[in-house]
Write a protein that holds these residues in place. Structure first.
Motif, PDB file in Angstrom:
ATOM      1  N   ASP A 284       0.842  -1.193   0.000  1.00 35.39           N
ATOM      2  CA  ASP A 284       0.000   0.000   0.000  1.00 35.39           C
ATOM      3  C   ASP A 284       0.883   1.250   0.000  1.00 35.39           C
ATOM      4  OD1 ASP A 284      -2.600  -0.949  -0.154  1.00 35.39           O
ATOM      5  OD2 ASP A 284      -2.783  -1.291   2.000  1.00 35.39           O
ATOM      6  N   PRO A 295       5.531  -5.026 -10.378  1.00 33.21           N
ATOM      7  CA  PRO A 295       4.061  -5.105 -10.229  1.00 33.21           C
ATOM      8  C   PRO A 295       3.564  -6.530 -10.030  1.00 33.21           C
ATOM      9  CG  PRO A 295       4.659  -4.629 -12.510  1.00 33.21           C
ATOM     10  CD  PRO A 295       5.914  -4.495 -11.713  1.00 33.21           C
ATOM     11  N   GLN A 296       4.399  -7.520 -10.376  1.00 30.54           N
ATOM     12  CA  GLN A 296       3.991  -8.911 -10.235  1.00 30.54           C
ATOM     13  C   GLN A 296       4.518  -9.550  -8.947  1.00 30.54           C
ATOM     14  OE1 GLN A 296       1.812 -10.602 -12.269  1.00 30.54           O
ATOM     15  NE2 GLN A 296       1.530  -8.504 -13.004  1.00 30.54           N
ATOM     16  N   ASN A 300       1.981  -6.990  -4.291  1.00 28.79           N
ATOM     17  CA  ASN A 300       1.172  -6.200  -5.213  1.00 28.79           C
ATOM     18  C   ASN A 300       0.037  -7.033  -5.815  1.00 28.79           C
ATOM     19  OD1 ASN A 300       2.679  -3.874  -4.820  1.00 28.79           O
ATOM     20  ND2 ASN A 300       4.074  -4.309  -6.503  1.00 28.79           N
ATOM     21  N   LYS A 301       0.310  -8.297  -6.070  1.00 27.41           N
ATOM     22  CA  LYS A 301      -0.728  -9.172  -6.635  1.00 27.41           C
ATOM     23  C   LYS A 301      -1.862  -9.387  -5.625  1.00 27.41           C
ATOM     24  CE  LYS A 301       0.568 -12.806  -8.997  1.00 27.41           C
ATOM     25  NZ  LYS A 301       1.315 -14.049  -9.353  1.00 27.41           N
ATOM     26  N   LEU A 303      -2.834  -7.276  -3.387  1.00 26.07           N
ATOM     27  CA  LEU A 303      -3.611  -6.049  -3.238  1.00 26.07           C
ATOM     28  C   LEU A 303      -4.747  -5.961  -4.251  1.00 26.07           C
ATOM     29  CD1 LEU A 303      -0.827  -3.375  -2.572  1.00 26.07           C
ATOM     30  CD2 LEU A 303      -2.477  -4.299  -0.934  1.00 26.07           C
ATOM     31  N   SER A 304      -4.590  -6.657  -5.360  1.00 26.46           N
ATOM     32  CA  SER A 304      -5.613  -6.597  -6.402  1.00 26.46           C
ATOM     33  C   SER A 304      -6.764  -7.566  -6.152  1.00 26.46           C
ATOM     34  CB  SER A 304      -4.979  -6.908  -7.770  1.00 26.46           C
ATOM     35  OG  SER A 304      -4.517  -8.255  -7.821  1.00 26.46           O
ATOM     36  N   LEU A 305      -6.625  -8.401  -5.114  1.00 27.59           N
ATOM     37  CA  LEU A 305      -7.660  -9.392  -4.804  1.00 27.59           C
ATOM     38  C   LEU A 305      -8.462  -8.964  -3.575  1.00 27.59           C
ATOM     39  CD1 LEU A 305      -5.569 -12.687  -5.163  1.00 27.59           C
ATOM     40  CD2 LEU A 305      -7.187 -11.741  -6.828  1.00 27.59           C
ATOM     41  N   ARG A 307      -9.990  -9.078   0.036  1.00 33.12           N
ATOM     42  CA  ARG A 307      -9.392  -9.666   1.233  1.00 33.12           C
ATOM     43  C   ARG A 307     -10.057 -10.982   1.617  1.00 33.12           C
ATOM     44  NH1 ARG A 307      -9.665  -4.827   5.355  1.00 33.12           N
ATOM     45  NH2 ARG A 307      -9.450  -6.551   6.834  1.00 33.12           N
ATOM     46  N   HIS A 312      -5.115 -17.963  -4.225  1.00 30.06           N
ATOM     47  CA  HIS A 312      -4.865 -17.129  -5.404  1.00 30.06           C
ATOM     48  C   HIS A 312      -5.366 -17.841  -6.667  1.00 30.06           C
ATOM     49  CE1 HIS A 312      -2.945 -14.358  -8.129  1.00 30.06           C
ATOM     50  NE2 HIS A 312      -2.605 -13.608  -7.089  1.00 30.06           N
ATOM     51  N   CYS A 319      -3.625 -17.194   0.112  1.00 30.58           N
ATOM     52  CA  CYS A 319      -3.388 -15.754   0.102  1.00 30.58           C
ATOM     53  C   CYS A 319      -2.931 -15.325   1.498  1.00 30.58           C
ATOM     54  CB  CYS A 319      -4.658 -15.006  -0.302  1.00 30.58           C
ATOM     55  SG  CYS A 319      -5.108 -15.240  -2.035  1.00 30.58           S
TER      56      CYS A 319
END
Length: 336
Positions: A284, A295-296, A300-301, A303-305, A307, A312, A319
């Protein structure tokens, strides 16, 4: 210009661990050797954290960390870092410790500055080899209390006294806090608060509680008791809590070590009595510090999912999340 990774260009050599001459004294070497035989994983985690801070010294200023960590953990982590860099790993070993340390440093300074006179009591639960009382200028008006097992604090005290008496190391041994008191106690027992008060802690003074890397080692009942005791302090004075929480999936990383978890600490803490809660995850904006450029990378990955996602979708792996939480409360704000 090469791509930056974890705060250093890929073609830039990682700073090698440097043990001060003092470490090679019989006293210091003997202390570190004994820990490998006598300490359990909870106690040894203090040395691992110190090693992380020492080896990420390009972003963390902690001159005492290497001395406190010792050769075994410095070498082990350094070897992992070299391997990660060689393999172009998306996350270099120790980056969690680096980000977590910087987040706690930043939030602690902000909490201190939020008090009118910038004076507060700072309580480090499970302090281990933490050297914040010696490296953070924001603590100059604060009384710092370090709580940990007797043998951990004794080792730490012996090492720091040796550093103080060493002409070459004395420059690093400067207490920046107004005072520092070490309290030998096991926070899993019910007497730690009493021991803290006997050491000079005053419940009615503004207090910042720092629980870094400790809650998940406790059982659920133990962790909840600690949090409830801290919450009760909100009924007496302005209180700030800084803590990290694992989610349930993270405890699978070491079922023998990790027990307590909270998937939603930002809901748990208000239910206990904290009025203002802010949650961050590594990656964050306030928990990045320029160390997670890819970014991968794992963080970071995540954060796109959502909570609530437990595995994954790309690889089916759990996760595993680490939540960094700041909470505060005061007598006028706590729930009735």
């Amino acid at each position: 210009m090469s791509i930056q990774m974890n705060g250093l260009p890929l073609d830039h050599p990682w700073p090698e661990p440097k043990l001060p001459e003092l470490w090679y004294s019989d006293t210091i070497k003997g202390l570190h050797a004994s820990t490998e035989n006598d300490w359990d994983s909870l106690r040894l985690s203090a040395l691992q954290t110190a090693a992380g801070r020492a080896l990420w010294r390009h972003v963390i200023h902690d001159p005492l960390a290497g001395l406190l960590a010792g050769e075994t953990y410095l070498k082990s982590l350094y070897d992992k870092i070299k391997k990660d860099r060689l393999n172009n790993a998306r996350e270099v070993s120790g980056v969690i410790i680096a980000v977590r340390t910087l987040w706690f440093d930043t939030k602690l300074e902000a909490a201190i500055n939020s008090f009118e006179d910038r004076a507060a009591q700072v309580v480090l639960l499970g302090a281990g080899m933490d050297a914040r009382a010696y490296r953070l200028n924001c603590l100059k008006e604060s009384n710092v209390f370090e709580i940990d097992f007797p043998e951990v604090l004794q080792m730490k005290t012996t090492i720091l006294q040796a550093a103080e008496n060493s002409k070459k190391e004395a420059e690093h041994f400067i207490v920046t806090a107004k005072s520092v008191s070490r309290v030998a106690a096991d926070i899993r027992q019910k007497d730690w608060l009493n021991k803290l008060q006997l050491a000079g802690f005053e419940p009615h003074k503004n207090t910042v509680w720092v629980l870094e890397g400790i809650l998940y080692y406790l059982s659920h009942s133990q962790a909840m008791e600690v949090l409830n005791i801290i919450t009760e302090n909100c009924n007496l004075t302005h209180t700030v809590l800084l803590a990290d929480f694992m989610n349930k999936q993270s405890t699978t990383l070491s079922k023998s070590n990790f027990h307590f978890y909270s998937d939603w600490p930002d809901q748990l803490l208000p239910s206990l009595g904290f009025s203002d809660v802010n949650l961050s995850q590594i990656g964050d904006p306030d928990a990045h510090f320029g160390l997670l450029h890819d970014p991968q990378n794992l963080f970071n990955k995540l954060l796109s999912l959502p909570r609530s996602t437990e595995t994954h979708p790309d690889d089916g792996k759990p996760c595993c999340r680490l939540y960094l939480v700041q909470a505060s409360g005061s007598p006028s704000q706590t729930k009735s």
